[in-house]
Design a protein around this motif. Structure first.
Motif, short mmCIF file in Angstrom:
data_model
loop_
_atom_site.label_atom_id
_atom_site.label_comp_id
_atom_site.label_asym_id
_atom_site.label_seq_id
_atom_site.Cartn_x
_atom_site.Cartn_y
_atom_site.Cartn_z
N SER A 151 0.99 -1.27 -0.19
CA SER A 151 0.04 0.05 0.07
C SER A 151 0.86 1.27 0.20
O SER A 151 1.99 1.51 0.28
CB SER A 151 -1.03 0.08 1.22
OG SER A 151 0.19 0.18 2.47
N ILE A 152 0.33 2.46 -0.26
CA ILE A 152 1.16 3.76 -0.20
C ILE A 152 1.56 3.85 1.11
O ILE A 152 2.46 4.60 1.45
CB ILE A 152 0.17 4.96 -0.94
CG1 ILE A 152 0.99 6.10 -1.03
CG2 ILE A 152 -1.08 5.16 -0.05
CD1 ILE A 152 0.36 7.14 -1.86
N GLY A 153 0.75 3.61 2.18
CA GLY A 153 0.98 3.77 3.38
C GLY A 153 2.32 3.01 3.86
O GLY A 153 3.23 3.59 4.31
N TRP A 205 -1.83 8.48 7.02
CA TRP A 205 -1.23 7.97 5.44
C TRP A 205 -0.89 6.62 5.84
O TRP A 205 -0.97 5.44 5.17
CB TRP A 205 -0.66 8.85 4.84
CG TRP A 205 -1.01 10.23 4.70
CD1 TRP A 205 -2.58 10.49 4.23
CD2 TRP A 205 -0.37 11.41 4.28
NE1 TRP A 205 -2.62 11.65 3.87
CE2 TRP A 205 -1.13 12.27 3.76
CE3 TRP A 205 1.04 11.75 4.25
CZ2 TRP A 205 -0.88 13.73 3.38
CZ3 TRP A 205 1.20 13.10 4.01
CH2 TRP A 205 0.45 14.03 3.61
N GLU A 206 0.25 6.52 6.80
CA GLU A 206 1.14 5.47 7.00
C GLU A 206 -0.03 4.06 7.35
O GLU A 206 0.48 2.91 7.17
CB GLU A 206 2.13 5.48 7.88
CG GLU A 206 3.16 6.55 7.38
CD GLU A 206 4.36 7.03 8.19
OE1 GLU A 206 5.29 7.38 7.77
OE2 GLU A 206 4.27 6.57 9.57
N ASP A 258 -2.94 3.83 6.52
CA ASP A 258 -3.95 3.52 5.03
C ASP A 258 -5.38 4.19 5.80
O ASP A 258 -6.28 3.19 5.17
CB ASP A 258 -3.77 1.96 4.93
CG ASP A 258 -2.57 1.89 4.20
OD1 ASP A 258 -2.27 2.48 3.04
OD2 ASP A 258 -1.75 0.83 4.29
N PHE A 289 -6.04 7.31 5.36
CA PHE A 289 -6.34 8.27 4.39
C PHE A 289 -5.45 8.19 3.47
O PHE A 289 -4.32 7.62 3.73
CB PHE A 289 -6.40 9.73 4.87
CG PHE A 289 -7.85 10.01 5.88
CD1 PHE A 289 -8.91 10.14 5.32
CD2 PHE A 289 -7.29 10.13 7.34
CE1 PHE A 289 -9.92 10.30 6.34
CE2 PHE A 289 -8.53 10.45 8.14
CZ PHE A 289 -9.79 10.50 7.79
N THR A 290 -5.74 8.47 2.07
CA THR A 290 -4.63 8.83 1.11
C THR A 290 -4.36 10.02 0.67
O THR A 290 -5.10 11.02 0.66
CB THR A 290 -5.40 8.10 -0.30
OG1 THR A 290 -5.62 6.61 0.12
CG2 THR A 290 -4.32 8.10 -1.41
N ASP A 333 -3.43 13.57 -0.94
CA ASP A 333 -3.83 14.35 -2.22
C ASP A 333 -2.68 14.20 -3.27
O ASP A 333 -1.59 13.96 -2.87
CB ASP A 333 -4.76 15.40 -1.82
CG ASP A 333 -3.57 16.79 -1.24
OD1 ASP A 333 -2.53 16.64 -1.84
OD2 ASP A 333 -3.91 17.50 -0.77
N THR A 334 -2.99 14.69 -4.40
CA THR A 334 -2.22 14.37 -5.43
C THR A 334 -0.88 15.47 -5.27
O THR A 334 0.13 15.13 -5.41
CB THR A 334 -2.64 15.11 -6.71
OG1 THR A 334 -3.79 14.12 -7.01
CG2 THR A 334 -1.79 14.94 -7.90
N VAL A 368 1.49 13.78 -3.01
CA VAL A 368 2.27 12.83 -3.38
C VAL A 368 3.39 13.30 -4.25
O VAL A 368 4.43 12.78 -4.19
CB VAL A 368 1.09 11.90 -4.25
CG1 VAL A 368 1.97 10.91 -5.18
CG2 VAL A 368 0.31 11.16 -3.38
N LEU A 408 2.70 5.35 -5.70
CA LEU A 408 1.32 5.06 -5.86
C LEU A 408 1.09 3.64 -6.43
O LEU A 408 0.00 2.88 -6.23
CB LEU A 408 0.58 6.04 -6.85
CG LEU A 408 0.40 7.46 -6.43
CD1 LEU A 408 0.10 8.35 -7.67
CD2 LEU A 408 -0.52 7.40 -5.34
#
Length: 68
Positions: free
Chosen positions: A2-4, A35-36, A38, A40-41, A43-44, A47, A62
């Motif tokens: 995951s991104i987190g 975020w870490e 997971d 929330f994600t 925003d652009t 990132v 991503l």
């Protein structure tokens, strides 16, 4: 992955605490934690900031499985 999990790994590779990382990208430490974990994600814009800080592509953050 995951991104987190990617954020955790890349942040730790720079020996940064969540607080230090949060300060560099202009968010609260609690935001980084969410975020870490997971919850929330990011925003652009965040990132993009992270990619610059981590010296990687946004795709690596991503979609880490395909960036390898």
């Amino acid at each position: 992955m995951s991104i987190g999990k990617v954020i955790v790994e890349k942040r730790r590779s720079l020996n940064m605490s969540q607080g230090q990382f949060a300060e560099k990208i202009g968010v609260a430490r609690q935001t980084v934690s969410s975020w870490e974990n997971d919850v929330f994600t990011p925003d652009t814009q965040k990132v993009i900031q992270m990619a610059k800080l981590f010296d990687c592509t946004t795709d690596e953050l991503l979609n880490p499985a395909q960036a390898e």
